[in-house]
Design an enzyme around this catalytic site. Structure first.
Site, PDB file in Angstrom:
ATOM      1  N   CYS A 142       0.827  -1.204   0.000  1.00 44.11           N
ATOM      2  CA  CYS A 142       0.000   0.000   0.000  1.00 44.11           C
ATOM      3  C   CYS A 142       0.862   1.255   0.000  1.00 44.11           C
ATOM      4  O   CYS A 142       0.452   2.293  -0.532  1.00 44.11           O
ATOM      5  CB  CYS A 142      -0.967   0.016   1.183  1.00 44.11           C
ATOM      6  SG  CYS A 142      -0.166  -0.098   2.785  1.00 44.11           S
ATOM      7  N   HIS A 175      -1.633   1.374   7.469  1.00 49.67           N
ATOM      8  CA  HIS A 175      -2.157   1.292   6.117  1.00 49.67           C
ATOM      9  C   HIS A 175      -2.144   2.671   5.482  1.00 49.67           C
ATOM     10  O   HIS A 175      -2.528   3.659   6.098  1.00 49.67           O
ATOM     11  CB  HIS A 175      -3.584   0.740   6.169  1.00 49.67           C
ATOM     12  CG  HIS A 175      -4.156   0.506   4.816  1.00 49.67           C
ATOM     13  ND1 HIS A 175      -3.560  -0.274   3.855  1.00 49.67           N
ATOM     14  CD2 HIS A 175      -5.277   0.989   4.236  1.00 49.67           C
ATOM     15  CE1 HIS A 175      -4.287  -0.278   2.759  1.00 49.67           C
ATOM     16  NE2 HIS A 175      -5.341   0.484   2.959  1.00 49.67           N
TER      17      HIS A 175
END
Lengths: 112, 552
Positions: free
Chosen positions: B193, B483
Site C-alpha cells: 500500500c 495502512h
C-alpha cells in the site's frame, strides 16, 4: 563692584527634573549603560516568541485591523489598543525570570 | 504571468512624506546612515550616542517610544496619546513631520500618527547593513541581479492533444463508472500500500501525467537506445498506459514492483515500508535514468528530467551571528519539504502559560519551519565577522518554489537515545488552497530587517505562489503495522484510493484524515488539468455511482 540685583538664579525646567531622578530612572540608566538592558530585551523577545505571546498579539492586531479596515488604522492606534492587552497577558514565568535577572544585576552593580 | 501579491506593493507615501522628499531628497537618509547600527540577530537600530540613553528634548523623559526628527535631529518621545511629544514637535515646527523610530530604524509621520514607507530609506538601511560587513560577501546576494534568463512556466509540458485522444478513445464499453479517466485501483501485492498510495499521486500529478501521456518517454525508442533493460520510467510509462486505458478493473503493478526491487535490492521485501522513502527513491530513479542524457540540463545548470522539473525547489538557510548580526546564506536543493509537527515538544513553561495550545495546522508547521531557531550552545558556529565561534540563529525560507510541492509530515519519531520509535497521531488541519508567499525568502528576509519596502530577489515575482492541493497520502494505524490510503482531488471532487478500491468521498472525510504526505500543485496547472480531455467523465449515461470493487 556690587552685584546689581540680589536675586536667585533663573529656574531652568530642565535642571529641576534632572536634580531628582527617580529610583526607576537610576536603575534604567544603569541597565542601559552597562549593556544589560539590551541583553534583557533580547532575552525577553526570545521568551515571548517561544511562549506564543507574539503570535497572540499578532492575531489581536489582525483582528483589530480587519474590524476597522486596513486603511483606517494607524500604528499609534494599534499600540494604544494592544499595549494594555499585551501587558496583561505576559506569562508569569517570564516576568519572574526577568525580575530575577534584574535583581541579580542590581546586586552585582551596587557597590558595597 | 501573475503579478506579485498586493500585500507587498509599495504603499503610496503620505502627503507629508511626499513633501519631505520634494524638499530634502535623500540627504536626510544619507546623513542618518551614520547612526544605523546592527543589533544582534540582524535588526537595524539607531544609535545616537554610545554612552547616553535617549532623552526627549521636550520633557527629558526616558520612557516610551523615541523618534529622531529627520530635519533637526532632535530626539522626541511618544508615551501615550496624551503625552506625544513627537506630535508636539511637528506642530510647533512646520516641515518637521517625518522622523525615524530609534529602536527600529523605521520612518514615522507624526501628523498621520502612522508608520510610513520609502524604498529609498530602506535602501539606505540595507546598504549600511551590507557595508557594515565589508570583509565578506554577505548581503551582496540580495542586491545582485540574476543574469540568467527568467524561468518560464511551461504549462502542460508541450501537451500533445492528438496523442492523448488516441489513447482515450479506446473505451471500455462495459465501463459503468462516471469517474474521470485515469482512476483505477491498484492491487495490493503484499504490503505494497505504501507503493500504491504514492503511485496514485504520481499518476495524477499534472506535470508527470502530461509528460507520460504525451509519450515523452517512448518505450520502443528507450529500448533501442539503451542497452540497459532496466528502466523505471519505461515501467511508469507502461503503468500510465494501463491506468488511463479506460479499463476500470484494478491493475496489478507487478512489473513495476519487480523493476523497482531490482533497482533497490535492500528494499526488495514484503515488509511494510515508508511511503515517503519510496517517493524519494522513485524520483531518484527517474532522475538517474533521464538526467543523464545530453539534453538534460539547461543553461543555468538545472536538471531537466521530469522528476526535477516537477519537484525541484531551493531552500535558503540563513545563519545569523547572535553577537554581531552578520548573516551567512546558503542554498540547498530540495525535492520535498519535511515538516515537524509544531505543538510536539512542549516545554513545561508552555503548559503553565494561560494560552491554549492552537490546533495543529499546516500553516503552523510552515511557520515553525521558517521561524528563527536558536542553535544550541553546543552548536556554535564560526562567524567570519567576529572571527571566532559564536552562538547563532538559523532561519529557513524558500528561495524557489517547485511546480509540485510535496509536504512530508514527520509523524514517525525515531529516538536514538531511547532506541524506540513511535508514531505521532495528532490530527493536522491543512488548507485546499495555499499561498506560499509568506514563506518565500523575500518575505522572510524582509521581516528580519524590520518593516522594509526593499525588494529582495526580484526573480521571485514572476512565479506564482498560489497552490492547490491535489493529493493526500494518509497513514492509519501504528508504526509497524499501518495502512496507507491516498485521496485524490480531480475536478474538485475527492476520491479515496484504497489499493484496489476507489470511492467518491466528501471533503470532510479528507479534512478529518491523518495526513502524512501532501501534494500541492501550482494553481494554474491544477485548473488547466481540470479542463483537460483526460478528466472528462467517459460515460454518457448519468449512472448512479457504483464503487469499484476489485479482488485482491
Amino acid at each position: 563692584m556690587r552685584h546689581s540685583v540680589n536675586r536667585p538664579p533663573t529656574p531652568d525646567t530642565r535642571d529641576d527634573r534632572e536634580k531628582e531622578p527617580t529610583l526607576k530612572e537610576i536603575i534604567s540608566i544603569k541597565l542601559i549603560e552597562s549593556g544589560e538592558k539590551e541583553r534583557l530585551m533580547e532575552l525577553l523577545r526570545e521568551r515571548l516568541v517561544e511562549s506564543g505571546w507574539k503570535d497572540e498579539m499578532k492575531a489581536l492586531c489582525r483582528e483589530y485591523i480587519k474590524k476597522k479596515g486596513r486603511n483606517n488604522v494607524t500604528i499609534d492606534d494599534l499600540v494604544h489598543v494592544i499595549t494594555p492587552k499585551g501587558r496583561a497577558s505576559i506569562p508569569d514565568p517570564i516576568k519572574a525570570e526577568l525580575l530575577q535577572r534584574i535583581r541579580t544585576f542590581l546586586v552585582s552593580a551596587t557597590p558595597l | 504571468m501573475c503579478s506579485s501579491n498586493n500585500l507587498y506593493k509599495n504603499p503610496k507615501p503620505c502627503k507629508h512624506l511626499a513633501d519631505y522628499k520634494l524638499k530634502n531628497g535623500l540627504c536626510g537618509y544619507n546623513l542618518i546612515q551614520d547612526c544605523f547600527k546592527t543589533t544582534p540577530y540582524g535588526r537595524t537600530s539607531l544609535e545616537i550616542s554610545k554612552s547616553d540613553i535617549p532623552r526627549c528634548s521636550i520633557c527629558s523623559g526616558c520612557q516610551g517610544r523615541f523618534y529622531m526628527c529627520l530635519i533637526c535631529s532632535s530626539v522626541l518621545c511618544c508615551l501615550s496619546s496624551e503625552s506625544n511629544h513627537v506630535l508636539l514637535h511637528s506642530q510647533s515646527q512646520t516641515g518637521h513631520e517625518i522622523s525615524v523610530d530609534i529602536e527600529r530604524a523605521e520612518l514615522y509621520c507624526s501628523v498621520c500618527c502612522d508608520q510610513v514607507y520609502d524604498p529609498d530609506f530602506d535602501k539606505s538601511v540595507m546598504c549600511k547593513h551590507v557595508m557594515g560587513f565589508s570583509r565578506t560577501e554577505n548581503g551582496v546576494e540580495e542586491s545582485e541581479l540574476r543574469l540568467s534568463k527568467r524561468r518560464r512556466l511551461s504549462f502542460g509540458m508541450d501537451l500533445d492533444i492528438k496523442n492523448m485522444k488516441r489513447l482515450f478513445f479506446r473505451r471500455d464499453q462495459k465501463s459503468k463508472s462516471c469517474f474521470p479517466l485515469g482512476l483505477r485501483g491498484l492491487n495490493n501485492l503484499g504490503n505494497t500500500c505504501f507503493m500504491n498510495s504514492v503511485l496514485q499521486v504520481l499518476l495524477h500529478a499534472p506535470p508527470l501525467r502530461n509528460y507520460f501521456l504525451s509519450d515523452r518517454h517512448n518505450r520502443e525508442i528507450c529500448r533501442k537506445m539503451s542497452s540497459d533493460r532496466l528502466c523505471l520510467p519505461c515501467d511508469i510509462d507502461l503503468m500510465f498506459s494501463a491506468v488511463f486505458s479506460g479499463d476500470r478493473t484494478p491493475y496489478s503493478p507487478a512489473q513495476f514492483l519487480y523493476s523497482w526491487w531490482q533497482h533497490s535490492e535492500n528494499l526488495a521485501t514484503y515488509e511494510q515500508q515508508d511511503a515517503h522513502e519510496f517517493f524519494m527513491s522513485m524520483l531518484d530513479r527517474i532522475h538517474d535514468k533521464e538526467g543523464k542524457s545530453s539534453l538534460a540540463t539547461k543553461d543555468n545548470g538545472d536538471c531537466q528530467c521530469i522528476a526535477h522539473r516537477a519537484f525541484y525547489g531551493l531552500l535558503r538557510s540563513d545563519v545569523t551571528c547572535a553577537s554581531c548580526g552578520f548573516t551567512s546564506t546558503t542554498h540547498d536543493p530540495c525535492m520535498d519539504i519535511s515538516l515537524d509537527l509544531s505543538t510536539c515538544n512542549s516545554s513545561p513553561k508552555d503548559l503553565a502559560s494561560k494560552s491554549s495550545k492552537p490546533n495543529e495546522s499546516l500553516v503552523g508547521c510552515l511557520d515553525l519551519f521558517t521561524r528563527p531557531e536558536k542553535l544550541g550552545s553546543d552548536q556554535k558556529l564560526y562567524c567570519e565577522n567576529c572571527q571566532e565561534k559564536q552562538d547563532a540563529v538559523k532561519q529557513m525560507s524558500i528561495k524557489k518554489l517547485p511546480l509540485v510541492l510535496c509536504f512530508h509530515i514527520k509523524r514517525f519519531e525515531h529516538s536514538h537515545t531511547r532506541k524506540l520509535s513511535r508514531k505521532i497521531d495528532r490530527h493536522m488541519q491543512f488548507p485546499f488552497s495555499l499561498d506560499m508567499k509568506p514563506y518565500l525568502a523575500s518575505s522572510i528576509v524582509r521581516k528580519r530587517y524590520g518593516n522594509r519596502i526593499f525588494s529582495f530577489d526580484s526573480d521571485e515575482s514572476d512565479i506564482s505562489t498560489e497552490f492547490e492541493i491535489f493529493a493526500v497520502v494518509t497513514h492509519s494505524g501504528m508504526l509497524e503495522s499501518g495502512h496507507y490510503v491516498t485521496y485524490l482531488r480531480l475536478r474538485n471532487q475527492w476520491y479515496k484510493c484504497d489499493d484496489a478500491w476507489i470511492t467518491e468521498v466528501d471533503e470532510e472525510v479528507v479534512r478529518a484524515s491523518q495526513c502524512y504526505l501532501m501534494y500541492y500543485v501550482q494553481k494554474m496547472l491544477y485548473h488547466k488539468s481540470c479542463e483537460d480531455v483526460s478528466c472528462q467523465p467517459m460515460s454518457l449515461r448519468a449512472d448512479t455511482f457504483v464503487p469499484i470493487a476489485g479482488c485482491c
